[in-house]
Design a protein around this motif. Structure first.
Motif, PDB file in Angstrom:
ATOM      1  N   PHE A 123      -6.992  -1.927  -4.143  1.00 65.50           N
ATOM      2  CA  PHE A 123      -7.912  -1.399  -3.142  1.00 65.50           C
ATOM      3  C   PHE A 123      -7.639   0.088  -2.936  1.00 65.50           C
ATOM      4  N   GLY A 176      -8.746   3.421  -0.013  1.00 58.33           N
ATOM      5  CA  GLY A 176      -9.406   3.686   1.256  1.00 58.33           C
ATOM      6  C   GLY A 176      -8.910   4.957   1.920  1.00 58.33           C
ATOM      7  N   THR A 233      -5.185   9.049   3.156  1.00 54.71           N
ATOM      8  CA  THR A 233      -5.775   8.205   2.128  1.00 54.71           C
ATOM      9  C   THR A 233      -4.721   7.214   1.637  1.00 54.71           C
ATOM     10  N   SER A 280      -9.788   2.908   9.860  1.00 54.97           N
ATOM     11  CA  SER A 280      -9.616   2.952   8.413  1.00 54.97           C
ATOM     12  C   SER A 280     -10.655   2.059   7.744  1.00 54.97           C
ATOM     13  N   SER A 332       0.824  -1.204   0.000  1.00 54.40           N
ATOM     14  CA  SER A 332       0.000   0.000   0.000  1.00 54.40           C
ATOM     15  C   SER A 332       0.861   1.259   0.000  1.00 54.40           C
ATOM     16  N   ALA A 348     -11.618   0.413   3.611  1.00 53.86           N
ATOM     17  CA  ALA A 348     -11.118   0.241   2.249  1.00 53.86           C
ATOM     18  C   ALA A 348     -12.089  -0.588   1.427  1.00 53.86           C
TER      19      ALA A 348
END
Length: 244
Positions: A149, A151, A117, A167, A106, A169
């Motif tokens: 993904f 989120g 974000t 969080s 990520s 996602a």
């Protein structure tokens, strides 16, 4: 879930940026290796008519690189020993071994001191293996999902004790299903992940965190089978992180 995801939601370091920046200047690069243990309650079902439900003890590790408002995170998780579970309305009857493996990458950006974000890629695989006492001993059912993904998350300090973060996602995945009757079929999957985390320092550079993570995924549009497949994983995770 058996989320396919295995995913943290997915090993995301939302909240990590700010908790670490309380101790370090944002102009420097911080490298943060992490190790964690997860107790994962899972449910795997085919066509809503039953499947496998049980618990997995998983181990995971990862590393996060932080620079200014940006971070890059990679992590993997799997259960070192198969979970022996009873099945219901699956191709395999009796007792099976269940395994789960996840990998996530990520990239995140801190909008301000409270909101961030992220986008990323995840891979997850669930494997169901018939045990020796089954007429299908050694045969496997596997379900794999991989894709992107997106989120967002928020983090808030609690006095000088630590930080609580949240969080959420959404993921869009390509999926592959395989068993002894249809061999390999392709499909699609969508899902959501929610995470609540408490993080606090033990020393200036050593941190612990406790997380509750929920994954929900649905696999559809297979080209050779009519049934949809759903996976849910609820994870309780304890982790340790050290900032270099």
């Amino acid at each position: 879930m058996l989320s396919i995801n295995s995913l943290k939601i997915f090993c995301l370091s939302v909240g990590l940026i700010f908790s670490l920046n309380s101790y370090a200047e944002m102009e420097t690069i911080s490298i943060v290796p992490t190790a964690f243990y997860s107790y994962r309650d899972f449910e795997y079902s085919v066509g809503g008519a039953g499947g496998v439900q049980g618990a997995i003890n998983s181990l995971g590790a990862g590393v996060t690189v932080i620079y200014q408002q940006f971070y890059l995170d990679i992590a993997g998780e799997e259960n070192p020993r198969a979970s022996e579970e009873e099945t219901n309305n699956l191709l395999f009857t009796n007792t099976v071994d269940f395994d789960r493996r996840d990998l996530t990458l990520s990239f995140g950006y801190a909008i301000n001191e409270a909101i961030s974000t992220f986008i990323g890629y995840k891979y997850g695989k669930s494997t169901i293996t018939a045990r020796p006492d089954s007429p299908f001993a050694g045969e496997e059912i596997s379900l794999t999902g991989d894709g992107v993904f997106i989120g967002a998350g928020g983090v808030w300090s609690v006095r000088d004790w630590g930080f609580i973060s949240f969080s959420a996602a959404y993921a869009q995945l390509d999926s592959t299903y395989r068993d002894l009757t249809v061999d390999t079929v392709k499909g699609d999957a969508t899902g959501t992940s929610l995470s609540v985390k408490w993080k606090a320092p033990i020393t200036e550079n050593l941190f612990y965190d406790l997380s509750l993570i929920r994954h929900d995924y649905r696999y559809t549009d297979f080209d050779k089978i009519e049934s949809d497949i759903s996976e849910q994983i609820l994870s309780l995770r304890l982790g340790l992180a050290y900032r270099f």
